[in-house]
Enzyme design. Sequence first.
Site, PDB file in Angstrom:
ATOM      1  N   ASP A  22       0.828  -1.215   0.000  1.00 58.80           N
ATOM      2  CA  ASP A  22       0.000   0.000   0.000  1.00 58.80           C
ATOM      3  C   ASP A  22       0.861   1.262   0.000  1.00 58.80           C
ATOM      4  OD1 ASP A  22      -2.371   1.342  -0.094  1.00 58.80           O
ATOM      5  OD2 ASP A  22      -2.833   1.122   2.040  1.00 58.80           O
ATOM      6  N   GLY A  23       0.273   2.364  -0.459  1.00 55.62           N
ATOM      7  CA  GLY A  23       0.927   3.672  -0.373  1.00 55.62           C
ATOM      8  C   GLY A  23       1.571   4.139  -1.667  1.00 55.62           C
ATOM      9  N   TRP A  27       2.958   7.927  -2.159  1.00 51.12           N
ATOM     10  CA  TRP A  27       4.379   8.073  -2.509  1.00 51.12           C
ATOM     11  C   TRP A  27       4.508   9.027  -3.698  1.00 51.12           C
ATOM     12  CZ3 TRP A  27       7.418   7.378  -6.794  1.00 51.12           C
ATOM     13  CH2 TRP A  27       8.802   7.266  -6.589  1.00 51.12           C
ATOM     14  N   ARG A  35      -0.344   9.373  -9.665  1.00 49.81           N
ATOM     15  CA  ARG A  35      -0.415   8.138  -8.862  1.00 49.81           C
ATOM     16  C   ARG A  35       0.233   6.952  -9.579  1.00 49.81           C
ATOM     17  NH1 ARG A  35      -3.896   7.364  -4.808  1.00 49.81           N
ATOM     18  NH2 ARG A  35      -4.297   5.278  -5.561  1.00 49.81           N
ATOM     19  N   GLU A  69     -12.292  -4.608  -4.693  1.00 50.85           N
ATOM     20  CA  GLU A  69     -12.792  -3.250  -4.434  1.00 50.85           C
ATOM     21  C   GLU A  69     -12.045  -2.204  -5.260  1.00 50.85           C
ATOM     22  OE1 GLU A  69     -12.167  -5.581  -2.058  1.00 50.85           O
ATOM     23  OE2 GLU A  69     -14.305  -6.007  -1.806  1.00 50.85           O
ATOM     24  N   ASN A  70     -10.846  -2.552  -5.715  1.00 52.36           N
ATOM     25  CA  ASN A  70     -10.080  -1.588  -6.532  1.00 52.36           C
ATOM     26  C   ASN A  70     -10.735  -1.342  -7.896  1.00 52.36           C
ATOM     27  OD1 ASN A  70      -6.835  -2.680  -5.263  1.00 52.36           O
ATOM     28  ND2 ASN A  70      -8.084  -0.954  -4.609  1.00 52.36           N
ATOM     29  N   TRP A  71     -11.718  -2.178  -8.280  1.00 50.65           N
ATOM     30  CA  TRP A  71     -12.475  -1.895  -9.509  1.00 50.65           C
ATOM     31  C   TRP A  71     -13.241  -0.581  -9.377  1.00 50.65           C
ATOM     32  CZ3 TRP A  71     -10.797  -4.338 -13.512  1.00 50.65           C
ATOM     33  CH2 TRP A  71     -10.454  -5.694 -13.464  1.00 50.65           C
ATOM     34  N   ARG A  73     -11.965   2.180  -8.581  1.00 45.44           N
ATOM     35  CA  ARG A  73     -11.056   3.311  -8.879  1.00 45.44           C
ATOM     36  C   ARG A  73     -11.367   3.910 -10.253  1.00 45.44           C
ATOM     37  NH1 ARG A  73      -5.250   2.485  -5.947  1.00 45.44           N
ATOM     38  NH2 ARG A  73      -6.130   1.922  -3.946  1.00 45.44           N
ATOM     39  N   ILE A 197      -7.336  -4.598   7.210  1.00 42.60           N
ATOM     40  CA  ILE A 197      -7.118  -5.815   6.425  1.00 42.60           C
ATOM     41  C   ILE A 197      -7.536  -5.619   4.965  1.00 42.60           C
ATOM     42  CG2 ILE A 197      -7.812  -8.265   6.245  1.00 42.60           C
ATOM     43  CD1 ILE A 197      -5.979  -7.596   8.672  1.00 42.60           C
TER      44      ILE A 197
HETATM   45  C1  IPE Z   1      -5.536  -2.736  -0.468  1.00 44.26           C
HETATM   46  O1  IPE Z   1      -5.160  -1.402  -0.566  1.00 44.26           O
HETATM   47  C2  IPE Z   1      -5.453  -3.400  -1.804  1.00 44.26           C
HETATM   48  C3  IPE Z   1      -4.110  -3.573  -2.352  1.00 44.26           C
HETATM   49  C4  IPE Z   1      -2.984  -3.239  -1.764  1.00 44.26           C
HETATM   50  C5  IPE Z   1      -4.048  -4.164  -3.660  1.00 44.26           C
HETATM   51  P1  IPE Z   1      -6.242  -0.242  -0.759  1.00 44.26           P
HETATM   52  O2  IPE Z   1      -5.488   1.018  -0.839  1.00 44.26           O
HETATM   53  O3  IPE Z   1      -7.165  -0.576  -1.870  1.00 44.26           O
HETATM   54  O4  IPE Z   1      -7.051  -0.353   0.620  1.00 44.26           O
HETATM   55  P2  IPE Z   1      -8.009   0.700   1.333  1.00 44.26           P
HETATM   56  O5  IPE Z   1      -9.019   1.151   0.305  1.00 44.26           O
HETATM   57  O6  IPE Z   1      -7.162   1.844   1.789  1.00 44.26           O
HETATM   58  O7  IPE Z   1      -8.602  -0.031   2.472  1.00 44.26           O
HETATM   59  C1  IPE Z   2      -1.513   0.284  -3.412  1.00 47.73           C
HETATM   60  O1  IPE Z   2      -1.285   1.658  -3.427  1.00 47.73           O
HETATM   61  C2  IPE Z   2      -1.667  -0.289  -4.806  1.00 47.73           C
HETATM   62  C3  IPE Z   2      -3.039  -0.689  -5.143  1.00 47.73           C
HETATM   63  C4  IPE Z   2      -4.044  -0.717  -4.328  1.00 47.73           C
HETATM   64  C5  IPE Z   2      -3.272  -1.106  -6.516  1.00 47.73           C
HETATM   65  P1  IPE Z   2      -2.479   2.682  -3.446  1.00 47.73           P
HETATM   66  O2  IPE Z   2      -2.813   3.005  -4.866  1.00 47.73           O
HETATM   67  O3  IPE Z   2      -3.622   2.189  -2.627  1.00 47.73           O
HETATM   68  O4  IPE Z   2      -1.819   3.939  -2.758  1.00 47.73           O
HETATM   69  P2  IPE Z   2      -2.491   4.926  -1.712  1.00 47.73           P
HETATM   70  O5  IPE Z   2      -3.021   4.082  -0.583  1.00 47.73           O
HETATM   71  O6  IPE Z   2      -3.592   5.651  -2.424  1.00 47.73           O
HETATM   72  O7  IPE Z   2      -1.387   5.811  -1.263  1.00 47.73           O
HETATM   73 MG    MG Z   3      -4.086   2.367  -0.676  1.00 50.77          MG
END
Ligand code: IPE
Ligand code: IPE
Ligand code: MG
Length: 244
Positions: A22-23, A27, A35, A69-71, A73, A197
């Site tokens: 994450d992050g 970053w 991003r 859940e990333n769908w 985005r 989690i």
């Molecule tokens: C969890 O990170 C999913 C992955 C690292 C692939 P997210 O950034 O999607 O989680 P939330 O939304 O902050 O909980």
């Molecule tokens: C994790 O980084 C990668 C994925 C979830 C695909 P993020 O994209 O969630 O980065 P932040 O949490 O927005 O910084």
């Molecule tokens: Mg994240």
Amino acid sequence: MSEKPQSKPDLVVPRSVAIIMDGNGRWARSRGLERIRGHEHGTTAVRETVEQCAELGVEALTLYAFSEENWRRPALEIKLLMALLKRFLVGERDNILRNGIRLVHAGRRERLPADVLAELDRSIEMSRDNTGMTLCLAIAYGGRAELTDAMRAIARRVQAGEVQPDEIDEAMVSRNLYHPELPHPDLLIRTANERRISNFLLWQISYAEIHITDVCWPDFRKQHLWAAFEDFGGRTRRFGAVVP
Ligand code: IPE
Ligand code: IPE
Ligand code: MG
């Protein structure tokens, strides 16, 4: 314990490691970048972490690359992430084979673009007989989706008369997960200081030790992995029992 040991300490190496990477976005934004640049730089961290885990003798490494859940985005970020994933799969193929790594996928395939699936399947096929570390890429993965899929599979067997409801036990649920052959994580690492989690491996992490670091994923290096293993080595695992 320092967050970043300078040399490799005597490490207790977990058998199975799972990482919520994450992050990436933070970053990039903190550097005034888009991003996607964070996701791109994250691939360096993936490469180093995979190689280091394989070298240290980790049996299974599960990386959370894209959640169900990333769908949610923006379409453009998803498109760029999928393109990056495809590039990563092709670019890392030699590395994976050279390190004797077996690649597997955990997640739902339906919404993944055909070209990504093709490269994913190619890497899985090419590495299937490797006997080193298993690298499980969680892509379009959700813990609740995995459990729902397991419940559907078991329900079908009940409906067919092959299984009685009373025969359903924890072992049967485990056997119906996406990768029943993988040991459940001993250590769960999450970067970027998020303390949740996020629907990762809900069943499998019931007794995982949790290590959270404030390092954002693109900056994660072997020293941070060692720090996590050092932290893990200092834990007393009780599994509900009384440890003298
Ligand atoms: C969890 O990170 C999913 C992955 C690292 C692939 P997210 O950034 O999607 O989680 P939330 O939304 O902050 O909980
Ligand atoms: C994790 O980084 C990668 C994925 C979830 C695909 P993020 O994209 O969630 O980065 P932040 O949490 O927005 O910084
Ligand atoms: Mg994240």
